[in-house]
Scaffold this motif. Structure first.
Motif, PDB file in Angstrom:
ATOM      1  N   LEU A 129       2.289 -28.581  -4.469  1.00 19.74           N
ATOM      2  CA  LEU A 129       2.785 -28.616  -5.845  1.00 19.74           C
ATOM      3  C   LEU A 129       1.639 -28.868  -6.823  1.00 19.74           C
ATOM      4  O   LEU A 129       1.543 -28.223  -7.867  1.00 19.74           O
ATOM      5  N   THR A 130       0.765 -29.788  -6.457  1.00 17.82           N
ATOM      6  CA  THR A 130      -0.340 -30.134  -7.352  1.00 17.82           C
ATOM      7  C   THR A 130      -1.305 -28.968  -7.515  1.00 17.82           C
ATOM      8  O   THR A 130      -1.724 -28.653  -8.632  1.00 17.82           O
ATOM      9  N   SER A 131      -1.639 -28.287  -6.384  1.00 15.02           N
ATOM     10  CA  SER A 131      -2.590 -27.173  -6.502  1.00 15.02           C
ATOM     11  C   SER A 131      -1.984 -26.008  -7.284  1.00 15.02           C
ATOM     12  O   SER A 131      -2.690 -25.310  -8.007  1.00 15.02           O
ATOM     13  N   GLU A 132      -0.665 -25.821  -7.189  1.00 10.46           N
ATOM     14  CA  GLU A 132      -0.008 -24.775  -7.973  1.00 10.46           C
ATOM     15  C   GLU A 132      -0.013 -25.139  -9.464  1.00 10.46           C
ATOM     16  O   GLU A 132      -0.190 -24.271 -10.320  1.00 10.46           O
ATOM     17  N   LEU A 133       0.149 -26.432  -9.754  1.00 11.99           N
ATOM     18  CA  LEU A 133       0.093 -26.883 -11.151  1.00 11.99           C
ATOM     19  C   LEU A 133      -1.317 -26.677 -11.713  1.00 11.99           C
ATOM     20  O   LEU A 133      -1.477 -26.259 -12.866  1.00 11.99           O
ATOM     21  N   ILE A 134      -2.337 -26.929 -10.879  1.00 10.55           N
ATOM     22  CA  ILE A 134      -3.722 -26.691 -11.309  1.00 10.55           C
ATOM     23  C   ILE A 134      -3.931 -25.210 -11.607  1.00 10.55           C
ATOM     24  O   ILE A 134      -4.596 -24.854 -12.576  1.00 10.55           O
ATOM     25  N   LEU A 135      -3.309 -24.339 -10.802  1.00 11.61           N
ATOM     26  CA  LEU A 135      -3.391 -22.894 -11.062  1.00 11.61           C
ATOM     27  C   LEU A 135      -2.869 -22.567 -12.458  1.00 11.61           C
ATOM     28  O   LEU A 135      -3.484 -21.797 -13.201  1.00 11.61           O
ATOM     29  N   HIS A 174      -3.095 -21.930  -0.639  1.00 12.87           N
ATOM     30  CA  HIS A 174      -2.590 -21.275   0.562  1.00 12.87           C
ATOM     31  C   HIS A 174      -2.557 -22.222   1.765  1.00 12.87           C
ATOM     32  O   HIS A 174      -1.573 -22.280   2.499  1.00 12.87           O
ATOM     33  N   TYR A 175      -3.643 -22.958   1.971  1.00 13.74           N
ATOM     34  CA  TYR A 175      -3.733 -23.791   3.171  1.00 13.74           C
ATOM     35  C   TYR A 175      -3.247 -25.217   2.965  1.00 13.74           C
ATOM     36  O   TYR A 175      -3.262 -26.013   3.906  1.00 13.74           O
ATOM     37  N   SER A 176      -2.813 -25.544   1.720  1.00 16.27           N
ATOM     38  CA  SER A 176      -2.414 -26.926   1.436  1.00 16.27           C
ATOM     39  C   SER A 176      -1.319 -27.418   2.380  1.00 16.27           C
ATOM     40  O   SER A 176      -1.311 -28.591   2.749  1.00 16.27           O
ATOM     41  N   VAL A 177      -0.409 -26.509   2.783  1.00 14.87           N
ATOM     42  CA  VAL A 177       0.683 -26.957   3.660  1.00 14.87           C
ATOM     43  C   VAL A 177       0.215 -27.156   5.099  1.00 14.87           C
ATOM     44  O   VAL A 177       0.900 -27.767   5.897  1.00 14.87           O
ATOM     45  N   SER A 182       2.586 -32.072   4.122  1.00 12.83           N
ATOM     46  CA  SER A 182       3.181 -31.719   2.844  1.00 12.83           C
ATOM     47  C   SER A 182       4.692 -31.701   2.973  1.00 12.83           C
ATOM     48  O   SER A 182       5.236 -31.453   4.046  1.00 12.83           O
ATOM     49  N   LEU A 183       5.358 -31.973   1.860  1.00 13.49           N
ATOM     50  CA  LEU A 183       6.803 -31.810   1.820  1.00 13.49           C
ATOM     51  C   LEU A 183       7.169 -30.346   1.990  1.00 13.49           C
ATOM     52  O   LEU A 183       8.175 -29.986   2.577  1.00 13.49           O
ATOM     53  N   HIS A 184       6.286 -29.506   1.432  1.00  9.00           N
ATOM     54  CA  HIS A 184       6.563 -28.081   1.385  1.00  9.00           C
ATOM     55  C   HIS A 184       6.539 -27.494   2.788  1.00  9.00           C
ATOM     56  O   HIS A 184       5.652 -27.809   3.579  1.00  9.00           O
ATOM     57  N   GLN A 185       7.493 -26.637   3.079  1.00  6.11           N
ATOM     58  CA  GLN A 185       7.530 -26.043   4.415  1.00  6.11           C
ATOM     59  C   GLN A 185       6.443 -24.978   4.564  1.00  6.11           C
ATOM     60  O   GLN A 185       5.909 -24.475   3.581  1.00  6.11           O
ATOM     61  N   GLY A 186       6.131 -24.647   5.791  1.00  5.05           N
ATOM     62  CA  GLY A 186       5.152 -23.607   6.066  1.00  5.05           C
ATOM     63  C   GLY A 186       5.712 -22.238   5.715  1.00  5.05           C
ATOM     64  O   GLY A 186       6.878 -22.119   5.344  1.00  5.05           O
ATOM     65  N   PRO A 187       4.885 -21.199   5.842  1.00  2.00           N
ATOM     66  CA  PRO A 187       5.365 -19.868   5.476  1.00  2.00           C
ATOM     67  C   PRO A 187       6.463 -19.368   6.407  1.00  2.00           C
ATOM     68  O   PRO A 187       6.449 -19.646   7.603  1.00  2.00           O
ATOM     69  N   SER A 188       7.431 -18.654   5.823  1.00  5.03           N
ATOM     70  CA  SER A 188       8.526 -18.082   6.616  1.00  5.03           C
ATOM     71  C   SER A 188       8.189 -16.678   7.107  1.00  5.03           C
ATOM     72  O   SER A 188       8.756 -16.191   8.068  1.00  5.03           O
TER      73      SER A 188
END
Lengths: 246, 67
Positions: A129-135, A174-177, A182-188
């Motif tokens: 979430l943080t790296s996406e906010l930085i984007l 991309h690799y943050s997860v 991370s709370l965020h799930q990996g790629p589906s």
């Protein structure tokens, strides 16, 4: 091949082509969005863990995908413009930024609407979430840097450097997860692996990704036309064009 | 139909997500159109202005070129 390339890169030719091509991206995008939305909201079965809440992915994944893909395209275009001094490449980079920023904001917004019911909070200072906010902030920085120059050529060069440096953030997103817990799930959907979701759920997602990409292309073509006009405002063909319209 | 709208209890989150997406897409279309219109208007006013002042510049000759 090279003559064809030069013709394509010539501003008046590009301006005409962009106008002709735009509907061929825009209308398929609209039709595919309708099909993908119907598939995602109606035809796909509810998730066994997340129920109907999982349907947010049909807008979240395509917008998150666009947020980084557009940035990559913007940085490549900026680098091409900087190295080979191609004005059209700078025009593409400048046009991509506001579209990329809007889809980054959408990815964050839909992500928050996912986070509340699934994780219990709209926001967490999680790596993804943080790296996406930085984007999003890099996009804003790029656009305000451009706006701070009167001279479009200076704006092109300075903002291109910022765009290239900002690429560092893409692998972090991309690799943050994978790198951090991370709370965020990996790629589906994985490139070299079978997707971890069922076909009924997958096809509307792929349709939506395609629809969003075509939509971006249509809006990009529209914006590049304006950028090309600004850069070519003293040339003969632009004068002829606007005098024809007055 | 009511079942569909209820989204298994996730209605507010699912519908807000799709609503937000619609807003961003419509905004992109409007902003891009506006951007092109502003450029065209700005350049055509400039060209019209130059056409009007062109004879004057010819009459003034050297001064106009210097300024």
């Amino acid at each position: 091949m090279w003559t064809w390339f030069h013709k394509l890169a010539s501003p008046p030719h590009f301006y005409r082509m962009a106008g002709l091509l735009r509907p061929w991206f825009f209308w398929p995008a609209v039709i595919l969005t309708v099909i993908g939305t119907y598939g995602g909201l109606v035809l796909a079965p509810p998730d066994y863990q997340m129920g109907d809440g999982f349907r947010i992915i049909y807008v979240h994944v395509p917008s998150a995908y666009l947020s980084t893909t557009i940035y990559g395209l913007m940085a490549v275009a900026a680098a091409v413009g900087l190295i080979w001094r191609i004005k059209l490449a700078h025009a593409v980079a400048a046009s991509a930024a506001p579209i990329g920023a809007s889809f980054t904001a959408l990815a964050l917004g839909t992500g928050m609407l996912w986070g509340k019911p699934m994780w219990g909070a709209y926001w967490a200072w999680d790596p993804r979430l943080t790296s996406e906010l930085i984007l999003l902030f890099i996009y804003f920085g790029y656009m305000s840097l451009r706006a701070s120059f009167e001279d479009v050529n200076k704006a092109d060069r300075a903002s291109a450097v910022l765009a290239i440096v900002g690429v560092i953030n893409l692998p972090i997103i991309h690799y943050s997860v994978i790198w951090w817990s991370s709370l965020h799930q990996g790629p589906s959907i994985k490139k070299l692996d079978a997707p971890s979701i069922t076909g009924d759920m997958l096809w509307p997602l792929l349709i939506m990704i395609l629809a969003f990409t075509l939509f971006f292309a249509a809006i990009l073509l529209y914006r590049v036309k304006a950028e090309v006009l600004d850069r070519e405002q003293n040339s003969r063909w632009v004068r002829d064009l606007v005098s024809g319209e007055v | 139909m009511a079942d569909f709208l209820a989204m298994g209890g996730y209605a507010e989150f699912v519908w807000s997500s799709f609503g937000l997406t619609a807003i961003v897409m419509v905004f992109n279309v409007i902003a891009a159109r506006r951007r092109l219109r502003v450029s065209l208007e700005r350049i055509s006013t400039r060209v019209a202005h130059q056409v009007r002042t062109a004879p004057l510049q010819q009459a003034n000759g050297k001064e106009a070129i210097e300024s």
